[in-house]
Design an enzyme around this catalytic site. Structure first.
Site, PDB file in Angstrom:
ATOM      1  N   ASP A 166       0.995  -1.265  -0.030  1.00 27.95           N
ATOM      2  CA  ASP A 166       0.101  -0.035  -0.087  1.00 27.95           C
ATOM      3  C   ASP A 166       0.979   1.147  -0.063  1.00 27.95           C
ATOM      4  OD1 ASP A 166      -1.745   2.087   0.408  1.00 27.95           O
ATOM      5  OD2 ASP A 166      -2.394   1.267   2.464  1.00 27.95           O
ATOM      6  N   GLU A 173      -7.060   0.699  -4.687  1.00 24.36           N
ATOM      7  CA  GLU A 173      -7.141   0.515  -3.245  1.00 24.36           C
ATOM      8  C   GLU A 173      -8.711  -0.083  -2.546  1.00 24.36           C
ATOM      9  OE1 GLU A 173      -5.606   4.282  -2.165  1.00 24.36           O
ATOM     10  OE2 GLU A 173      -3.743   3.969  -2.875  1.00 24.36           O
ATOM     11  N   LYS A 183       2.769  11.572  -3.406  1.00 24.11           N
ATOM     12  CA  LYS A 183       1.769  10.730  -4.221  1.00 24.11           C
ATOM     13  C   LYS A 183       0.913  11.958  -4.773  1.00 24.11           C
ATOM     14  CE  LYS A 183      -1.522   7.087  -3.586  1.00 24.11           C
ATOM     15  NZ  LYS A 183      -2.192   6.250  -2.762  1.00 24.11           N
TER      16      LYS A 183
HETATM   17  N1  LIG Z   1      -7.437   9.618  14.601  1.00 22.08           N
HETATM   18  C1  LIG Z   1      -7.373  10.284  13.058  1.00 22.08           C
HETATM   19  N2  LIG Z   1      -8.218  11.377  13.155  1.00 22.08           N
HETATM   20  C2  LIG Z   1      -8.376  12.074  12.178  1.00 22.08           C
HETATM   21  N3  LIG Z   1      -7.736  11.937  11.142  1.00 22.08           N
HETATM   22  C3  LIG Z   1      -6.638  10.950  11.080  1.00 22.08           C
HETATM   23  C4  LIG Z   1      -6.735  10.112  12.322  1.00 22.08           C
HETATM   24  N4  LIG Z   1      -5.578   9.176  12.123  1.00 22.08           N
HETATM   25  C5  LIG Z   1      -4.908   9.391  10.832  1.00 22.08           C
HETATM   26  N5  LIG Z   1      -5.767  10.648  10.472  1.00 22.08           N
HETATM   27  C6  LIG Z   1      -5.386  11.000   8.859  1.00 22.08           C
HETATM   28  O1  LIG Z   1      -5.620  10.038   8.012  1.00 22.08           O
HETATM   29  C7  LIG Z   1      -4.647  10.465   7.017  1.00 22.08           C
HETATM   30  C8  LIG Z   1      -3.936   9.179   6.664  1.00 22.08           C
HETATM   31  O2  LIG Z   1      -4.515   8.097   6.237  1.00 22.08           O
HETATM   32  P1  LIG Z   1      -4.039   6.939   5.358  1.00 22.08           P
HETATM   33  O3  LIG Z   1      -5.321   6.059   5.136  1.00 22.08           O
HETATM   34  O4  LIG Z   1      -3.000   6.414   6.210  1.00 22.08           O
HETATM   35  O5  LIG Z   1      -3.710   7.546   4.010  1.00 22.08           O
HETATM   36  P2  LIG Z   1      -2.964   7.485   3.007  1.00 22.08           P
HETATM   37  O6  LIG Z   1      -3.526   6.061   2.404  1.00 22.08           O
HETATM   38  O7  LIG Z   1      -3.499   8.540   1.960  1.00 22.08           O
HETATM   39  O8  LIG Z   1      -1.709   7.222   3.124  1.00 22.08           O
HETATM   40  C9  LIG Z   1      -3.998  11.736   7.194  1.00 22.08           C
HETATM   41  O9  LIG Z   1      -4.420  12.791   6.747  1.00 22.08           O
HETATM   42  C10 LIG Z   1      -4.193  11.540   8.819  1.00 22.08           C
HETATM   43  O10 LIG Z   1      -4.046  12.903   9.345  1.00 22.08           O
HETATM   44 MG   LIG Z   2      -4.557   4.766   1.692  1.00 19.21          MG
END
Ligand SMILES: Nc1ncnc2c1ncn2[C@@H]1O[C@H](COP(=O)(O)OP(=O)(O)O)[C@@H](O)[C@H]1O
Ligand SMILES: [Mg+2]
Lengths: 619, 182
Positions: A21, A182, A83
């Site tokens: 991922d 995804e 990304k």
């Molecule tokens: N507890 C939370 N509350 C709100 N937003 C969150 C929390 N945990 C993670 N995030 C947000 O989720 C996003 C990352 O999610 P993720 O699924 O890992 O993203 P990506 O797939 O784009 O890498 C970030 O913007 C992060 O700030």
């Molecule tokens: Mg993601």
């Protein structure tokens, strides 16, 4: 009875394929362990590798958690959310560039070039660094070299963005077996232990992208009915909004505009992200920011936060409605809704999903891991380990060609199951014309200028003939990765016709090759170095154990000759230890192991004797 | 070993006879079972040639599934195969027997766009009528399907084509009327 049968014999023996991922914010790697997918932890024990790369002035790039710390100490050479730049030209990303502290080099129209410490990096080059880290983690964990991967992409990624992701994989030394959407990956992971039949909606709001997919599950077949999304919508947008508000607030309070100060901006960004995360569980929190001896504190309630982000959350709703319309389902017909991505932890987001789909969304699976787990399942399908499942995915965007007056003629419609094909016959307009230029676009609009230019294909060396006589059939194939392949055939001669591709956005094949070559020499070194390092760790363990054993009573029971053999083994291992050949180290370890076999046996016996004695005393 | 590239005929790829009235459940079953066999993911480790054939088979199957599961697209596919013109022009001419009603609807639509509340209810009434006509057309279509499957008469196809043109026209009309109401 089916008329057509393929008998696929002599398939290659399966090699291990991992699932990756490659997220905007976080990346993970997972593998199929016997029957279940498992995420792979890094050296720090966590499977999450933040998608952050820092380029120090000297030495190797720093990736993941150690790079996160450098976002604040060294913002101008530390890249995050790359990304969002994949498969894009500089004109596409003006808005976010304003917020990124790093610099863009001139000449970034078709591929963005990031300038760091006098060197240039492309988004696929940076993503390759993250992939390489994941590859290393997987190799360390599984104890074998990893060269094949399934990499996930947002379902709504266009051709250029997909191609850029594939390029990143190649640069990292990975054969990308498949690009996997995804939300589909999430459904695959989820479908593993949940329902076998029914309609499922997957709502994926991550750091930088939003996807919605609706699938039909049918005895192991995961058929995507429709997908929609926005490749520029996610938690980053919440952060940017909070950041802007805080910067304005500070400007008023301190009379100081910090927006041009990268260190201040990154420190404040961290503070607002922390506050945002807290508001997912608390009703109120404080944004705290300390900078050059001054402090800023501001209470932020969930209520205010929700009012601020409502317009952003609402932007996810139209894609959801369009997706349902394309899938031909109503909210009532959807059996399950699955939430994926860190930003679905925000209560307002959950509420919006609940209202729209009239259902309680599922959150049992860890939203951080579910995409990687699904990628590992798909890896299992490709390597033949998972036989009862199959994904039937769709292309998110319509594919067309430019016709007269800049109008698009659609060849493959959005949400067509892939692989999908279309053919079109082209001819010449004037006598003796030698080539025909075909302009391929992606998008839903009628006019070329409103769609995304994908590539220009030049049909060259057409036989000189009167106008309209040449007949070249061009075949467009969107493969299972969602990537376009074009081939052409001269209908008069029946021969394959050459097609020269000029991608509108992205690296050319030659550029990718050059980057692979460049990294290959490095990767060889890296790999060798790592193997030597690992062999030494193992050697240390053995040397220590032998050292200890020499102090044991059992050592005295060895003959002179046997003792000499042990000493000799130690000396030879030490010699290899200081060389650079890991094979030699392993051989000498093996030899020492043999030389100490007798000793180990004796020690074992005396241990058993001791244990037996112990039992007697106890009785 | 591969016995060659897949058939390009949409019915053949499903292993069924050319027919207009299809059992959609059976078609779906065949779609899934052929997909399981041919999808490129099932042949990721095969040779390049085999993979290309799998891709080709899978792509044709997907196209065929998209076309055959939809009665109108299916009928158009058969018509085209039999040399009928199903080009752009179709659906643009007003069917003569509907001239008057279409004229009235267009007037009402015009007025409704200008904000006339009475006209709106007239549009709703006309809409209901045309939707009724559409479903009549669909059952007529199904009858023609059965008729063609029994005797493969060219005359049946001519009537089918005329029917589909009328349907297309009505459908556009209904879509516009709905858009005005929304
Ligand atoms: N507890 C939370 N509350 C709100 N937003 C969150 C929390 N945990 C993670 N995030 C947000 O989720 C996003 C990352 O999610 P993720 O699924 O890992 O993203 P990506 O797939 O784009 O890498 C970030 O913007 C992060 O700030
Ligand atoms: Mg993601």
């Amino acid at each position: 009875m089916s008329l057509f049968q393929i008998d696929f014999g002599n398939e290659e023996t399966p090699h291990r394929v991992v699932g990756i991922d490659l997220g905007t914010t976080n990346s993970l790697v997972a593998f199929m362990d016997l029957t279940a997918p498992k995420v792979i932890p890094g050296a720090d024990g966590s499977p999450i590798v933040p998608s952050v790369v820092s380029i120090p002035e000297h030495g190797e790039p720093i990736v993941g958690a150690p790079a996160v710390a450098r976002l604040i100490t060294d913002p101008e050479s530390t890249i995050y959310s790359v990304k969002r730049l994949m498969g894009r030209g500089v004109a596409d990303v003006q808005d976010e560039l304003k917020l990124f502290p790093f610099h863009i080099a001139p000449g970034s129209e078709s591929v963005i070039q990031l300038e760091l410490g006098g060197k240039r990096f492309t988004p696929p080059g940076i993503s390759a660094q993250v992939l390489r880290q994941l590859k290393r983690n997987a190799e360390a964990h599984l104890g074998e070299s990893i060269d094949h991967a399934v990499i996930t992409v947002p379902a709504y990624f266009n051709d250029a963005q997909r191609q850029a992701t594939k390029d990143a994989g190649r640069i990292a030394g990975l054969q990308v077996m498949r690009l996997l959407n995804e939300p589909t990956a999430a459904a695959l992971a989820y479908g593993l232990d949940k329902r076998q039949n029914g309609i499922v909606a997957v709502y994926d709001l991550g750091g930088g992208t939003f996807d919605i997919s609706i699938l039909k599950l049918h005895d192991g077949i995961f058929e995507v009915l429709a997908t929609n999304g926005d490749t520029h919508l996610g938690g980053d947008d919440f952060d940017n909004l909070l950041l802007r508000v805080a910067l304005e607030d500070i400007a008023t309070e301190w009379g100081l505009d910090l927006s041009m100060d990268p260190v201040a901006v990154q420190t404040l960004r961290r503070a607002v992200i922390d506050a945002k995360h807290q508001l997912s569980t608390l009703a109120a929190t404080t944004v705290a920011f300390h900078y050059q001896g001054r402090s800023y504190r501001r209470e932020l309630t969930r209520d205010v936060f929700e009012r601020l982000i409502t317009p952003i959350v609402d932007r996810t709703l139209a894609p959801c409605r369009n997706c349902m319309a394309d899938a031909g389902v109503t909210p009532e017909q959807i059996d399950e809704v699955v939430l994926v991505g860190g930003s679905t932890r925000v209560p307002l987001v959950r509420e919006a999903v609940r209202v729209l789909f009239k259902a309680e969304p599922h959150t049992e699976l860890n939203p951080d891991e579910v995409v990687a787990l699904g990628a590992a399942v798909q890896a299992g399908i490709l390597s033949g380990h998972v036989e009862d499942k199959l994904l039937l995915d769709v292309t998110p965007l319509s594919l067309g060609i430019e016709t007269m007056g800049g109008v698009v003629s659609k060849l493959i419609h959005r949400n067509s199951t892939i692989p999908a094909t279309a053919s079109e016959t082209f001819t010449t307009a004037v006598d003796g014309q030698r080539n025909v230029l075909i302009h391929v676009v992606q998008g839903e609009r009628e006019m070329v200028r409103d769609c995304r230019s994908l590539a220009r294909f030049d049909l060259k060396d057409i036989d000189p003939l009167p106008a309209g006589m040449a007949k070249i059939e061009v075949r467009f194939l969107i493969d299972a990765n969602g990537i376009l392949n074009v081939s052409a055939k001269d209908l008069r001669t029946g021969k394959e016709h050459s097609v020269e591709v000029k991608p509108s956005y992205g690296l050319t094949d030659e550029q990718v090759e050059a980057m692979i070559l460049e990294s290959f020499a490095k990767a060889e070194d890296d790999f060798n170095e790592r193997q030597v390092r690992e062999a030494r760790v193992e050697a240390d363990r053995i040397l220590n154990a032998v050292d200890k054993a020499k102090g044991d009573d059992a050592y005295l029971e060895l003959s002179e000759e046997e003792r000499a053999r042990v000493d000799n083994g130690i000396a030879e291992l030490l010699l290899a230890y200081h060389g650079e050949n890991h094979r030699l180290i392993l051989d000498k370890m093996e030899a020492l192991n043999k030389a100490t076999m007798k000793l180990a046996e004796l020690m074992m016996n005396s241990a058993v004797r001791g244990a037996l004695k112990g039992t007697k005393i106890d009785q | 070993m591969v016995s060659g590239p897949p058939p390009s005929d949409y019915f053949a790829i499903f292993g069924i006879e050319k027919k207009l009235a299809l059992d959609l459940e059976d078609l779906q079953r065949r779609f899934y079972s052929n997909s399981r066999e041919w999808h490129p993911d099932r042949h990721a480790r095969a040779s390049a040639q085999q993979l290309a054939w799998a891709e080709e088979a899978s792509a044709t199957l997907n196209d065929a599934w998209r076309v055959l599961r939809d009665p109108v697209a299916r009928a158009e596919y058969v018509l085209k195969g039999e040399g009928f013109d199903i080009g752009e022009q179709r659906g643009k001419d007003v069917p003569p027997e509907l001239l008057e009603e279409v004229f009235e609807l267009n007037m009402a639509l015009e007025e409704a766009r200008e904000g006339d509340a009475n006209a709106k209810s007239e549009v709703v009434r006309a809409l209901a009528k045309f939707e009724g006509l559409l479903s009549e057309i669909d059952s007529e279509r199904d009858t023609l399907f059965v008729e063609y499957d029994a005797a493969s008469a060219r005359d049946t196809l001519s009537r089918l084509r005329a029917l589909l043109n009328r349907r297309k026209y009505l459908q556009n009309l209904v879509r516009d009327a709905r858009a005005t109401l929304a």
